[in-house]
Design a protein around this motif. Structure first.
Motif, short mmCIF file in Angstrom:
data_model
loop_
_atom_site.label_atom_id
_atom_site.label_comp_id
_atom_site.label_asym_id
_atom_site.label_seq_id
_atom_site.Cartn_x
_atom_site.Cartn_y
_atom_site.Cartn_z
N GLY A 245 0.78 -1.22 0.00
CA GLY A 245 0.00 0.00 0.00
C GLY A 245 0.81 1.27 0.00
O GLY A 245 0.27 2.36 -0.20
N VAL A 246 2.13 1.15 0.21
CA VAL A 246 2.98 2.35 0.31
C VAL A 246 4.03 2.33 -0.80
O VAL A 246 3.80 2.81 -1.90
CB VAL A 246 3.61 2.47 1.71
CG1 VAL A 246 4.43 3.76 1.83
CG2 VAL A 246 2.50 2.47 2.77
N GLY A 247 5.19 1.74 -0.54
CA GLY A 247 6.26 1.77 -1.52
C GLY A 247 5.95 1.06 -2.81
O GLY A 247 6.49 1.41 -3.87
N GLY A 248 5.08 0.05 -2.76
CA GLY A 248 4.72 -0.68 -3.97
C GLY A 248 3.68 0.01 -4.81
O GLY A 248 3.39 -0.44 -5.92
N ALA A 249 3.09 1.12 -4.29
CA ALA A 249 1.96 1.73 -4.98
C ALA A 249 2.08 3.24 -5.16
O ALA A 249 1.56 3.78 -6.14
CB ALA A 249 0.66 1.42 -4.22
#
Length: 261
Positions: free
Chosen positions: A213-217
């Motif tokens: 939900g954070v670094g991957g998006a």
């Protein structure tokens, strides 16, 4: 395999995400799922946490992942740990591995089955397993208990990324049993346990940056804004070091029958 762009966050992933605890490896050995000398295919290997863990315990392992950044990080870590002779990493898909029929004793999917086309991945796992070989699906999830740091962190992720829908988990995945049965696996087994993972506040921030939900998006600027707010929240509400974060390990496995593919 579809989902986040894990190459965006490979550095944080390699440095800050804790792997499965030693008790997990004891569990799968005790249950006859794993033994030294096995030929193992690790699907969605990421930075190779489980692949390296199995190689260190005597397996010959191939880790596949579609994200080039993850594969590069996995190779660096394996070399640093002196495991390059026992584990190798290649870009590849769970649904189309490009591996020969009946080439492996064990196929592992750790923390990733939900990203696959599950029916295709299960069928492919059955194809590349020898008769009697095992498909193992396992997870190592934080538990967002009310009032916990994981609970508060999930609300913050949702505030910065309203499209994220992976919170409020229980660490149990009963649907994976159906995936195995439909693909023709049998002899289902499962196990798991709860444990407390200790994180420094710096490592928890890195762990969350390296999440779907954070670094991957999110773009780098949005990740920076999230991280600053998470740091402020931790300072205000969770100042203790280390942070104690309840986790659940869940493992489910089944065997390919002795008949044809």
């Amino acid at each position: 395999m579809t989902g986040p762009d894990w190459s965006q966050t490979s550095a944080d992933y390699a440095r800050h995400r804790q792997g499965f605890p030693p008790r997990f490896y004891d569990l799968i050995a005790r249950e006859g799922v794993f033994a030294p000398g096995m030929r193992v295919l690790d699907l969605g290997t990421g930075t190779g946490t489980v692949a390296r863990g199995l190689a260190a315990r005597g397996a010959e392992v191939l880790g596949l992942d579609p994200a080039r950044g993850q594969i590069e990080a996995a190779r660096r870590l394996a070399e640093a740990e002196g495991l390059s002779a026992r584990v190798r990493f290649e870009e590849g898909l769970a649904e189309r591995t490009g591996q020969p029929d009946a080439a492996f004793d064990l196929v592992v999917a750790a923390q990733c089955w939900h990203w696959f086309d599950r029916a295709l991945a299960a069928a492919e796992a059955r194809r590349v397993l020898r008769p009697g070989g095992v498909l193992l699906i396992c997870h190592h999830d934080w538990l967002p208990l009310p009032g916990s740091v994981a609970h508060a962190t999930e609300f913050l992720i949702e505030a910065h990324n309203p499209r994220w829908r992976m919170g409020r988990g229980t660490g149990f995945y009963p649907a994976w049993a159906t995936d195995m049965a439909v693909a023709g696996f049998s002899g289902l087994g499962f196990g798991g346990f709860d444990h407390d993972a200790a994180y420094s506040r710096t490592d928890w921030r890195g762990r969350i940056r390296a999440s779907a939900g954070v670094g991957g998006a999110l773009d780098p600027g949005a990740v920076g804004r999230f991280d600053a707010e998470l740091a402020a929240m931790l300072d205000a509400r969770f100042p203790a070091e280390p942070l104690v974060v309840p986790h659940r390990v869940f493992a489910i496995w089944a065997r390919r029958g002795e008949g044809g593919a």
